[in-house]
Design a protein around this motif. Structure first.
Motif, short mmCIF file in Angstrom:
data_model
loop_
_atom_site.label_atom_id
_atom_site.label_comp_id
_atom_site.label_asym_id
_atom_site.label_seq_id
_atom_site.Cartn_x
_atom_site.Cartn_y
_atom_site.Cartn_z
N ILE A 79 0.85 -1.20 0.00
CA ILE A 79 0.00 0.00 0.00
C ILE A 79 0.88 1.24 0.00
CG2 ILE A 79 -1.76 1.31 1.23
CD1 ILE A 79 -2.73 -1.27 2.48
N VAL A 80 0.62 2.14 -0.95
CA VAL A 80 1.28 3.44 -0.99
C VAL A 80 0.20 4.50 -0.77
CG1 VAL A 80 2.69 5.06 -2.31
CG2 VAL A 80 3.00 2.58 -2.63
N ALA A 81 0.32 5.29 0.28
CA ALA A 81 -0.67 6.32 0.58
C ALA A 81 -0.06 7.70 0.39
CB ALA A 81 -1.19 6.16 2.01
N TYR A 82 -0.91 8.65 -0.01
CA TYR A 82 -0.44 10.02 -0.16
C TYR A 82 -1.54 11.01 0.19
CZ TYR A 82 -2.94 10.25 -4.67
OH TYR A 82 -3.91 10.24 -5.64
N ASP A 83 -1.11 12.24 0.47
CA ASP A 83 -2.02 13.35 0.73
C ASP A 83 -1.42 14.59 0.07
OD1 ASP A 83 0.06 14.29 2.43
OD2 ASP A 83 -0.81 13.29 4.16
N ASP A 84 -1.82 15.76 0.52
CA ASP A 84 -1.18 16.99 0.05
C ASP A 84 -0.73 17.84 1.24
OD1 ASP A 84 -3.65 17.78 0.97
OD2 ASP A 84 -4.29 18.75 -0.87
N GLU A 85 -0.42 17.14 2.35
CA GLU A 85 -0.02 17.81 3.59
C GLU A 85 1.28 17.22 4.13
OE1 GLU A 85 -1.28 20.39 5.02
OE2 GLU A 85 -3.16 20.65 3.91
N HIS A 86 2.27 17.06 3.25
CA HIS A 86 3.59 16.57 3.65
C HIS A 86 3.58 15.12 4.15
CE1 HIS A 86 4.86 20.74 3.30
NE2 HIS A 86 3.95 21.09 4.20
N GLY A 87 2.49 14.42 3.94
CA GLY A 87 2.44 13.01 4.30
C GLY A 87 1.82 12.69 5.65
N VAL A 88 1.36 13.68 6.39
CA VAL A 88 0.90 13.41 7.75
C VAL A 88 -0.42 12.63 7.78
CG1 VAL A 88 -0.34 15.61 8.06
CG2 VAL A 88 0.62 14.42 10.04
N PHE A 89 -1.34 12.93 6.85
CA PHE A 89 -2.60 12.19 6.81
C PHE A 89 -2.37 10.80 6.23
CE2 PHE A 89 -3.97 16.62 6.87
CZ PHE A 89 -4.94 16.59 7.87
N ARG A 106 5.05 -3.56 4.13
CA ARG A 106 4.31 -3.35 2.89
C ARG A 106 3.51 -2.05 2.91
NH1 ARG A 106 3.78 -7.89 -0.41
NH2 ARG A 106 4.84 -9.74 0.39
N LEU A 107 3.87 -1.16 3.81
CA LEU A 107 3.18 0.12 3.97
C LEU A 107 4.13 1.26 3.66
CD1 LEU A 107 1.30 -0.69 7.29
CD2 LEU A 107 0.34 -0.72 4.98
N HIS A 108 3.72 2.16 2.75
CA HIS A 108 4.63 3.19 2.26
C HIS A 108 3.93 4.54 2.11
CE1 HIS A 108 6.89 -0.40 1.17
NE2 HIS A 108 5.86 -0.80 0.46
N VAL A 109 4.68 5.59 2.45
CA VAL A 109 4.25 6.97 2.22
C VAL A 109 4.89 7.47 0.93
CG1 VAL A 109 4.24 9.32 3.12
CG2 VAL A 109 4.20 7.39 4.71
N LEU A 110 4.11 8.16 0.10
CA LEU A 110 4.70 8.82 -1.07
C LEU A 110 5.46 10.05 -0.57
CD1 LEU A 110 5.14 9.22 -4.08
CD2 LEU A 110 2.91 10.38 -4.18
N ASP A 111 6.77 9.98 -0.61
CA ASP A 111 7.60 11.07 -0.10
C ASP A 111 7.44 12.30 -1.00
OD1 ASP A 111 9.43 12.17 1.68
OD2 ASP A 111 11.16 11.56 0.48
N GLY A 112 7.12 13.43 -0.38
CA GLY A 112 6.88 14.65 -1.15
C GLY A 112 5.42 14.85 -1.49
N ASP A 113 4.55 14.06 -0.97
CA ASP A 113 3.09 14.05 -1.12
C ASP A 113 2.66 14.11 -2.58
OD1 ASP A 113 2.82 16.88 -1.73
OD2 ASP A 113 2.60 17.37 0.40
N TYR A 114 1.39 14.46 -2.81
CA TYR A 114 0.85 14.42 -4.18
C TYR A 114 1.62 15.32 -5.14
CZ TYR A 114 -2.48 14.89 -8.03
OH TYR A 114 -3.07 14.91 -9.27
N SER A 115 2.15 16.42 -4.62
CA SER A 115 2.85 17.35 -5.50
C SER A 115 4.07 16.72 -6.14
CB SER A 115 3.24 18.61 -4.74
OG SER A 115 4.13 18.30 -3.68
N SER A 116 4.72 15.77 -5.46
CA SER A 116 5.90 15.12 -6.05
C SER A 116 5.50 14.28 -7.25
CB SER A 116 6.60 14.24 -5.00
OG SER A 116 5.84 13.09 -4.70
N TRP A 117 4.27 13.80 -7.24
CA TRP A 117 3.77 13.06 -8.41
C TRP A 117 3.29 14.01 -9.50
CZ3 TRP A 117 3.75 8.09 -10.02
CH2 TRP A 117 2.96 7.81 -11.15
#
Length: 260
Positions: A79-89, A106-117
């Motif tokens: 699972i890769v989760a992301y938000d637009d608040e630096h990853g806190v949510f 198997r749990l991952h944060v998208l580093d840099g949140d949605y903006s990095s994508w």
């Protein structure tokens, strides 16, 4: 197994992997109106936060199982989760998954949140079609949770108690002996991702939070400590405790508070 924090490039390489599920925890209108990572499913933050859950503000095992089943997630998925608040949510979502038995590796944060994508990769507007599953939450192999009594018993002991709120909140009142580490100090404001590893280690060392000590994290409602918890795991800390009740419970039960 990859790191807890993964780059947009890593995610782009893994989007075609049937075992990788991407979860967007922003508000539903952002998922639809602004766009999202192709293939991502929407599970807004408000849907997995509940004051009527299992413990603290966890959503409850039945609700969690239903959310992940409706999102088409299996127990063994990455699972890769992301938000637009630096990853806190996103971090709160992933810690919840860990507490309900999903393999933390198997749990991952998208580093840099949605903006990095969105800066460098294609985005989508249409909702992702998924086949519902029968996700069954379980128990974690080891739980980081500590309750009110566990926190009280550690006051004045060997554990490093860490308040992850901002300095103003900390100064207005905190647990006795707690050190202040605003979770945002671990984030690079320009990249919206983590500070370089060496800088993270320096910050933690200067605050008296070494990797060899037991570390107990709290904030107000367990959201901000979720991010710090994942950062410490990323850095190899092995003895990190998570006070799910945090100050909301501590003050309700008349726990001792000191101000500066």
């Amino acid at each position: 197994m990859s790191d807890t924090f993964v780059s947009a490039a890593w995610l782009a390489d893994g989007l075609d992997d049937s075992d990788v599920r991407v979860v967007d925890v922003r508000d539903a209108w952002e998922y639809d109106g602004i766009g999202h990572v192709p293939g991502a499913v929407s599970i807004p933050f408000d849907e997995f936060r509940s004051s009527d859950g299992d413990e603290g503000l966890l959503p409850g095992v039945d609700r969690w199982g239903r959310l992940l089943s409706e999102a088409g997630i299996h127990e063994r998925d990455e699972i890769v989760a992301y938000d637009d608040e630096h990853g806190v949510f996103a971090a709160r979502f992933l810690v919840t998954a860990e507490l309900y038995g999903h393999d933390p590796g198997r749990l991952h944060v998208l580093d840099g949140d949605y903006s990095s994508w969105s800066r460098e990769h294609e985005t989508a507007r249409e909702a992702t079609d998924v086949d519902p599953t029968n996700y069954e939450p379980g128990e974690p192999a080891t739980s980081p949770l500590v309750d009110f009594e566990g926190v009280r018993d550690r006051l004045g002991g060997d554990a490093v108690i860490v308040d992850t709120r901002d300095p103003e909140e900390y100064g207005a009142g905190h647990l006795p002996g707690a050190v202040n580490l605003d979770w945002l100090e671990l984030v690079d404001p320009d990249t919206r991702g983590l500070q370089p590893r060496a800088d993270l280690e320096t910050t933690l060392r200067e605050r008296g939070i070494p990797p060899g000590r037991e570390v107990l994290l709290y904030c107000n409602t367990a959201r901000r400590i979720s991010h710090t918890y994942l950062v410490l795991r990323h850095l190899g800390y092995e003895d990190v405790l998570f006070y799910e009740g945090s100050l909301a419970e501590w003050e309700e039960r008349s726990g001792e508070i000191v101000a500066e």
